[in-house]
Design a protein around this motif. Structure first.
Motif, PDB file in Angstrom:
ATOM      1  N   UNK A 105      94.990  13.425  38.423  1.00 32.68           N
ATOM      2  CA  UNK A 105      96.376  13.697  38.019  1.00 32.68           C
ATOM      3  C   UNK A 105      96.616  15.168  37.699  1.00 32.68           C
ATOM      4  N   UNK A 106      95.593  15.848  37.196  1.00 31.19           N
ATOM      5  CA  UNK A 106      95.749  17.261  36.815  1.00 31.19           C
ATOM      6  C   UNK A 106      94.701  18.103  37.550  1.00 31.19           C
ATOM      7  N   UNK A 107      93.540  18.314  36.890  1.00 29.14           N
ATOM      8  CA  UNK A 107      92.444  19.056  37.520  1.00 29.14           C
ATOM      9  C   UNK A 107      91.207  18.945  36.642  1.00 29.14           C
ATOM     10  N   UNK A 108      90.059  19.284  37.208  1.00 27.73           N
ATOM     11  CA  UNK A 108      88.819  19.320  36.440  1.00 27.73           C
ATOM     12  C   UNK A 108      88.912  20.355  35.324  1.00 27.73           C
ATOM     13  N   UNK A 109      89.553  21.474  35.612  1.00 19.44           N
ATOM     14  CA  UNK A 109      89.736  22.536  34.623  1.00 19.44           C
ATOM     15  C   UNK A 109      90.531  22.025  33.423  1.00 19.44           C
ATOM     16  N   UNK A 110      91.597  21.267  33.691  1.00 19.81           N
ATOM     17  CA  UNK A 110      92.446  20.675  32.641  1.00 19.81           C
ATOM     18  C   UNK A 110      91.592  19.763  31.752  1.00 19.81           C
ATOM     19  N   UNK A 111      90.725  18.954  32.387  1.00 16.24           N
ATOM     20  CA  UNK A 111      89.852  18.028  31.642  1.00 16.24           C
ATOM     21  C   UNK A 111      88.985  18.782  30.644  1.00 16.24           C
ATOM     22  N   UNK A 112      88.330  19.862  31.090  1.00 18.12           N
ATOM     23  CA  UNK A 112      87.432  20.600  30.196  1.00 18.12           C
ATOM     24  C   UNK A 112      88.189  21.396  29.124  1.00 18.12           C
ATOM     25  N   UNK A 113      89.418  21.811  29.414  1.00 16.78           N
ATOM     26  CA  UNK A 113      90.189  22.572  28.417  1.00 16.78           C
ATOM     27  C   UNK A 113      90.536  21.728  27.194  1.00 16.78           C
ATOM     28  N   UNK A 114      90.630  20.412  27.379  1.00 13.82           N
ATOM     29  CA  UNK A 114      90.869  19.518  26.227  1.00 13.82           C
ATOM     30  C   UNK A 114      89.762  19.720  25.191  1.00 13.82           C
ATOM     31  N   UNK A 115      88.521  19.829  25.693  1.00 11.13           N
ATOM     32  CA  UNK A 115      87.359  19.967  24.799  1.00 11.13           C
ATOM     33  C   UNK A 115      87.176  21.407  24.306  1.00 11.13           C
ATOM     34  N   UNK A 116      87.987  22.308  24.790  1.00  3.27           N
ATOM     35  CA  UNK A 116      87.976  23.690  24.285  1.00  3.27           C
ATOM     36  C   UNK A 116      88.993  23.849  23.162  1.00  3.27           C
ATOM     37  N   UNK A 117      90.172  23.266  23.340  1.00  4.51           N
ATOM     38  CA  UNK A 117      91.283  23.480  22.403  1.00  4.51           C
ATOM     39  C   UNK A 117      91.100  22.710  21.090  1.00  4.51           C
ATOM     40  N   UNK A 118      90.683  21.442  21.183  1.00  5.67           N
ATOM     41  CA  UNK A 118      90.586  20.606  19.970  1.00  5.67           C
ATOM     42  C   UNK A 118      89.574  21.169  18.957  1.00  5.67           C
ATOM     43  N   UNK A 119      88.334  21.527  19.362  1.00  6.22           N
ATOM     44  CA  UNK A 119      87.401  22.112  18.386  1.00  6.22           C
ATOM     45  C   UNK A 119      87.887  23.440  17.807  1.00  6.22           C
ATOM     46  N   UNK A 120      88.531  24.282  18.634  1.00  5.46           N
ATOM     47  CA  UNK A 120      89.016  25.576  18.144  1.00  5.46           C
ATOM     48  C   UNK A 120      90.081  25.383  17.069  1.00  5.46           C
ATOM     49  N   UNK A 121      90.976  24.414  17.263  1.00  4.31           N
ATOM     50  CA  UNK A 121      92.020  24.128  16.268  1.00  4.31           C
ATOM     51  C   UNK A 121      91.404  23.611  14.970  1.00  4.31           C
ATOM     52  N   UNK A 122      90.376  22.773  15.090  1.00  9.83           N
ATOM     53  CA  UNK A 122      89.685  22.249  13.899  1.00  9.83           C
ATOM     54  C   UNK A 122      88.984  23.370  13.136  1.00  9.83           C
ATOM     55  N   UNK A 123      88.414  24.331  13.863  1.00  7.28           N
ATOM     56  CA  UNK A 123      87.756  25.484  13.225  1.00  7.28           C
ATOM     57  C   UNK A 123      88.753  26.260  12.368  1.00  7.28           C
ATOM     58  N   UNK A 124      89.948  26.451  12.873  1.00  2.00           N
ATOM     59  CA  UNK A 124      90.984  27.179  12.128  1.00  2.00           C
ATOM     60  C   UNK A 124      91.337  26.457  10.830  1.00  2.00           C
TER      61      UNK A 124
END
Length: 530
Positions: free
Chosen positions: A494-513
């Motif tokens: 539906x989107x892309x492989x890149x989109x899939x991996x970005x989910x796991x980049x954004x969520x931890x970074x937001x939690x770190x903040x």
């Protein structure tokens, strides 16, 4: 790690009847636990490296031919339950058996589990029975060995975080060797050989711990024996009664543990993609067939990656042997025999690869990078926390979350040219290597520090239970991570492989903040523990 004798640590050990011999500035008992945990992690990660790949491999390749979605759901269920059962195992140890017996019971059950999985070719039910035994055995083993490490140090000791980092090096030495050898043998020789090999070293780990139990004094004995030991010391004026901690302090510290557990869930739901969606990416989307100079270069790199950790851990064993061989010869002998076997298998693998006409990197090979980076960097991180900068636990956790997010951002960038919905691709393996590097540095900031903080902040009577809860957080992370990973095909379509991996980049970074914002409040609630 500094070498001077820490008198506060020596006094703490003597109070519990623990052998006060030191190895590189830490109790010798730490390194007995180091090797016990090393072989347990060898067995667990050796099997984990094969699980998803075995399930999705075709029947012609002696796999089960499952879809990515089916394999990821079983992977998430299995790894989740592995981290859920320590809650029960911690309670059993706290109330009945003590840590030592729980570790031995768990090791025996896991050995039987691996033996069962080795017979999966005869009947598929052996595979499921093996998974069940692995889950149960791990529940008895995992929280209790972590509790014993914590009990070797006073809560206020600056060496406690460093001790857990060294212990974590043992965890990753085992996972490295397990993924390297079980993964290689499983993919290149036969799946059941890989599953069975993992159990052999679990058995060695159990034996070396069994014959070294006395080195821990009263640590890990049953609650009844521990109480009798301390009551006798108090009676003879050799020990002060245990300090009573005010209820509000206990409450605040438990709240901090809960917050760190939530952060841990976010970290591991991303990190544990290593055995799931990242394995699928390695198998189907990464260029793994090498030729010419590239193949030769890889063979030499693989040789170094194979030999270097074995050399490092062998040196640790020799250092321990010099200190305790006279008192605990069988512990050193059994560990030594297991190392001889490991060296033979490692050298066989190297020579076999150099003699091969075609070089195809095993999909499970990439998982060893995490452990290799941990082994290489653990000592540096330990010294860094001890000597240069030792921020609060929440800050270390935030760093860990940020780094795992960066790793997935790199992977997302590397996957950006894969067409939407593509079933295969030939992305450079460099992106997986970069991702594993950042994931490993993130893990060093969070996982051993988390173990240390649970030990420091928990009431001693509830230590096994709270370690069980800590691993329960990993269970939740694995359930969620496996479920999210099962959507890799749908999200890619539906989107892309890149989109899939970005989910796991954004969520931890937001939690770190969020953690950084909460840090001042959490530091206050720790009431002097840092």
């Amino acid at each position: 790690m500094y070498q001077e004798r820490d008198e506060a640590l020596v006094i703490h050990l003597k109070k519990q009847g623990v052998d006060d011999k030191m190895v590189i500035g830490h109790p010798a008992g730490l390194f007995v636990l180091f090797f016990t945990e090393m072989w347990e992690r060898f067995s667990y990660y050796g099997m984990r490296a094969l699980l998803t790949l075995f399930l999705i491999s075709s029947l012609a390749d002696e796999g089960w031919g499952w879809s990515n979605e089916e394999a990821m759901k079983l992977y998430g269920l299995y790894t989740g339950l592995v981290y859920l059962t320590p809650l029960i195992g911690g309670m059993i140890a706290d109330k009945l058996t003590g840590f030592k017996k729980a570790i031995l019971i768990g090791a025996l059950i896991m050995t039987m589990g691996h033996l069962s999985m080795a017979f999966e070719g005869i009947n598929p039910n052996f595979f499921y029975v093996g998974l069940g035994l692995m889950i149960l055995g791990n529940g008895m083993f995992k929280p209790n060995i972590s509790s014993m490490v914590g009990n070797l140090y006073p809560d206020a000791s600056s060496k406690k975080d460093a001790g857990y980092t060294i212990f974590y090096m043992g965890i990753n030495a085992g996972s490295f060797l397990g993924m390297l050898l079980c993964g290689y043998i499983g993919e290149k020789v036969g799946w059941h050989y890989g599953f069975g090999l993992a159990g052999v070293f679990m058995f060695f780990g159990m034996l070396q711990f069994y014959f070294a139990q006395k080195i821990f004094g009263v640590i890990g004995e049953s609650p009844k024996a521990t109480k009798a030991f301390h009551d006798e010391k108090i009676k003879n004026n050799e020990e002060e009664p245990e300090e009573v901690i005010p209820a509000n302090v206990v409450r605040d510290r438990l709240i901090v543990i809960a917050v760190l557990m939530i952060a841990s869930i976010v970290f591991f739901l991303a990190f544990e993609q290593a055995g799931g969606s990242m394995s699928i990416f390695a198998k189907d989307y990464t260029q793994r067939v090498l030729s010419g100079n590239t193949a030769t270069t890889f063979k030499w790199i693989d040789t170094i990656l194979t030999i270097a950790p074995m050399v490092i851990v062998s040196i640790v064993l020799l250092t321990l042997a010099k200190k305790i061989y006279k008192q605990y010869p069988l512990t050193i002998i059994f560990t030594g025999v297991s190392f001889v076997v490991i060296w033979c298998l490692g050298l066989w693998k190297v020579f076999r690869e150099f003699g091969a006409t075609e070089t195809e990197v095993a999909a499970s090979w990439f998982q060893i990078l995490n452990a290799f980076f941990i082994i290489s960097l653990a000592n540096s991180f330990s010294k860094f926390w001890e000597k240069i900068w030792n921020p609060s636990g929440p800050v270390k956790f935030a760093l860990g979350l940020l780094l795992v997010g960066i790793g997935f951002a790199a992977l997302a960038y590397g996957a950006s040219e894969i067409p939407q919905g593509a079933k295969t691709a030939t992305v450079s393996m460099v992106w997986l290597i970069i991702a594993y590097f950042f994931h490993s540095t993130g893990e060093l900031c969070l996982s051993p520090v988390g173990l240390s903080y649970v030990s420091k902040l928990s009431p001693k009577k509830l230590l096994g239970l709270l370690f069980g809860f800590w691993f329960c957080a990993s269970a939740i992370a694995n359930f969620i991570g496996g479920y999210l990973g099962s959507y890799i095909d749908k999200i890619t379509a539906e989107h892309s492989m890149s989109y899939f991996f970005m989910i796991f980049a954004i969520v931890p970074a937001a939690t770190a903040l969020i953690l950084l914002i909460l840090n001042p409040v959490l530091k206050k609630m720790m009431h002097g523990i840092n």
